[in-house]
Scaffold this motif. Structure first.
Motif, mmCIF file in Angstrom:
data_model
loop_
_atom_site.group_PDB
_atom_site.id
_atom_site.type_symbol
_atom_site.label_atom_id
_atom_site.label_comp_id
_atom_site.label_asym_id
_atom_site.label_seq_id
_atom_site.Cartn_x
_atom_site.Cartn_y
_atom_site.Cartn_z
ATOM 1 N N GLU A 97 0.828 -1.216 0.000
ATOM 2 C CA GLU A 97 0.000 0.000 0.000
ATOM 3 C C GLU A 97 0.854 1.255 0.000
ATOM 4 O O GLU A 97 0.551 2.240 -0.701
ATOM 5 N N THR A 98 1.942 1.231 0.764
ATOM 6 C CA THR A 98 2.846 2.379 0.811
ATOM 7 C C THR A 98 3.440 2.669 -0.562
ATOM 8 O O THR A 98 3.494 3.827 -1.011
ATOM 9 N N LEU A 99 3.902 1.634 -1.237
ATOM 10 C CA LEU A 99 4.516 1.807 -2.553
ATOM 11 C C LEU A 99 3.496 2.269 -3.593
ATOM 12 O O LEU A 99 3.801 3.111 -4.439
ATOM 13 N N ARG A 100 2.288 1.732 -3.520
ATOM 14 C CA ARG A 100 1.252 2.108 -4.479
ATOM 15 C C ARG A 100 0.797 3.553 -4.298
ATOM 16 O O ARG A 100 0.485 4.249 -5.278
ATOM 17 N N GLU A 101 0.765 4.016 -3.046
ATOM 18 C CA GLU A 101 0.264 5.366 -2.762
ATOM 19 C C GLU A 101 1.239 6.455 -3.169
ATOM 20 O O GLU A 101 0.827 7.581 -3.468
ATOM 21 N N ARG A 102 2.539 6.131 -3.225
ATOM 22 C CA ARG A 102 3.538 7.170 -3.503
ATOM 23 C C ARG A 102 4.544 6.688 -4.550
ATOM 24 O O ARG A 102 5.747 6.658 -4.315
ATOM 25 N N PRO A 103 4.078 6.324 -5.725
ATOM 26 C CA PRO A 103 4.989 5.787 -6.748
ATOM 27 C C PRO A 103 6.047 6.786 -7.179
ATOM 28 O O PRO A 103 7.157 6.396 -7.561
ATOM 29 N N ASP A 104 5.719 8.069 -7.128
ATOM 30 C CA ASP A 104 6.694 9.082 -7.536
ATOM 31 C C ASP A 104 7.887 9.117 -6.591
ATOM 32 O O ASP A 104 9.011 9.450 -7.003
ATOM 33 N N VAL A 105 7.665 8.777 -5.329
ATOM 34 C CA VAL A 105 8.752 8.764 -4.331
ATOM 35 C C VAL A 105 9.615 7.516 -4.475
ATOM 36 O O VAL A 105 10.845 7.579 -4.367
ATOM 37 N N PHE A 106 8.979 6.384 -4.744
ATOM 38 C CA PHE A 106 9.689 5.106 -4.658
ATOM 39 C C PHE A 106 10.149 4.529 -5.998
ATOM 40 O O PHE A 106 10.870 3.534 -6.018
ATOM 41 N N ARG A 107 9.785 5.153 -7.101
ATOM 42 C CA ARG A 107 10.205 4.605 -8.390
ATOM 43 C C ARG A 107 11.731 4.580 -8.505
ATOM 44 O O ARG A 107 12.403 5.596 -8.336
#
Length: 334
Positions: free
Chosen positions: A153-163
């Motif tokens: 959920e964390t990765l899906r919510e903030r893809p711009d941060v974690f890509r």
């Protein structure tokens, strides 16, 4: 008293053409007795205190410590079994197969629980969990992901941060990474959903925990999945930027194992070394080992200690391995 650790100046004759070790050190080089050749996947900084404690009790023995990756260790031992006396690895499945295939010497009367050894030839001496490690800078004001679903959920919510800033093992190359992946997949379908999400974010793939932690520390990545817990604890100590998370949905826990090569040139010294590891003998006070001791499986539903049993060999079957890696590549290499 700490024993001198000297850089080895010469490679073993058998490995003169393939001596690209991650590290190579000689402990107690002035000893006049046997020299044990230990090939291991454990970083020297973690294992050195154990060797120092051993040579303190066995001053006539020197130890040549050779560090390599888990998959590479299996290949090297199979190619030249007489080049090594002791084999230490975190890849329990590969170690069990080595023992099963006749590469391990049988040792009598080693005092260890039956669940912590295999046919008196492979012996566990630590218990270590896989962990999620994060760079706190990416989670200011955010809830920490304490489960695999929470991480998804964390990765899906903030893809711009974690890509491009999430890391895990390349299970095609890492023996330990493959072990953790197959055990995770057996425990929960959540693993495959997590791999798909990480793949969609251009996950970075690594050979080993140490490299992932290095990239976490300098901000190259912000999350690392299935990092070896013992490495994470040591490498993050005193570093406020990093935090180690043991997933609360379930923990995958491996046991680091050791065996004596069937072709050892120093069987008595090698057996003494195994007995020392299994006994959990403390290292010298000024240089305590950072590796956790062996702990009995507690049977908790959220703690899955990988057992030393034939089930470990399941995913080493050629067809099953090919099928698993194909599914993994489809999820991760997008």
């Amino acid at each position: 008293m700490r024993y001198l650790i000297a850089l080895a100046m010469l490679v073993l004759p058998e490995l003169a053409l393939a001596a690209d070790w991650e590290d190579q050190l000689i402990f107690n080089p002035e000893a006049e007795g046997d020299r044990l050749r230990v090939i291991s996947s454990t970083d020297t900084v973690l294992f050195a205190p154990l060797i120092e404690g051993f040579v303190a009790q066995n001053p006539t023995v020197s130890v040549e410590y050779l560090v390599s990756g888990t998959a590479d260790i299996d290949k090297r031992v199979r190619a030249t079994p007489d080049a090594f006396d002791i084999v230490v690895s975190s890849a329990m499945d590969l170690q069990l197969k080595l023992a099963n295939d006749g590469y391990a010497l049988t040792l009598d009367d080693i005092e260890t629980p039956r669940w912590a050894q295999w046919h008196d030839s492979l012996f566990s001496f630590t218990t270590e969990p896989a962990a999620i490690v994060i760079n706190r800078a990416a989670f200011e004001g955010q809830d920490l992901p304490v489960t695999r679903q929470g991480l998804i959920e964390t990765l899906r919510e903030r893809p711009d941060v974690f890509r491009g800033r999430v890391g895990t093992y390349d299970v095609r190359q890492s023996g330990l990474g493959y072990l953790f992946a197959t055990q995770d997949a057996r425990a929960s379908e959540t693993y495959w959903r997590l791999m798909e999400v990480m793949g969609s974010l251009d996950v970075r793939l690594y050979c080993c925990s140490g490299e992932m932690i290095n990239d976490l520390a300098d901000g190259t990545i912000l999350v690392a999945y299935n990092v070896l817990g013992s490495y994470a604890a040591v490498r993050t100590e005193g570093k406020n930027a990093l935090e180690v998370i043991l997933p609360t949905d379930f923990q995958t826990i491996m046991m680091r194992t050791a065996l004596v090569s069937q072709a050892t040139q120093a069987p008595d010294a090698a057996e003494a070394f195994i007995r020392y590891l299994v006994a959990g003998t403390p290292a010298p006070q000024e240089s305590q080992s950072s590796l956790p001791p062996l702990a009995s499986p507690d049977g908790s539903a959220d703690r899955e200690t990988i057992g030393l049993n034939p089930a470990l060999l399941t995913f080493l079957d050629d067809l099953k391995r090919k099928k698993f890696l194909s599914a993994w590549e489809n999820a991760v290499i997008q």
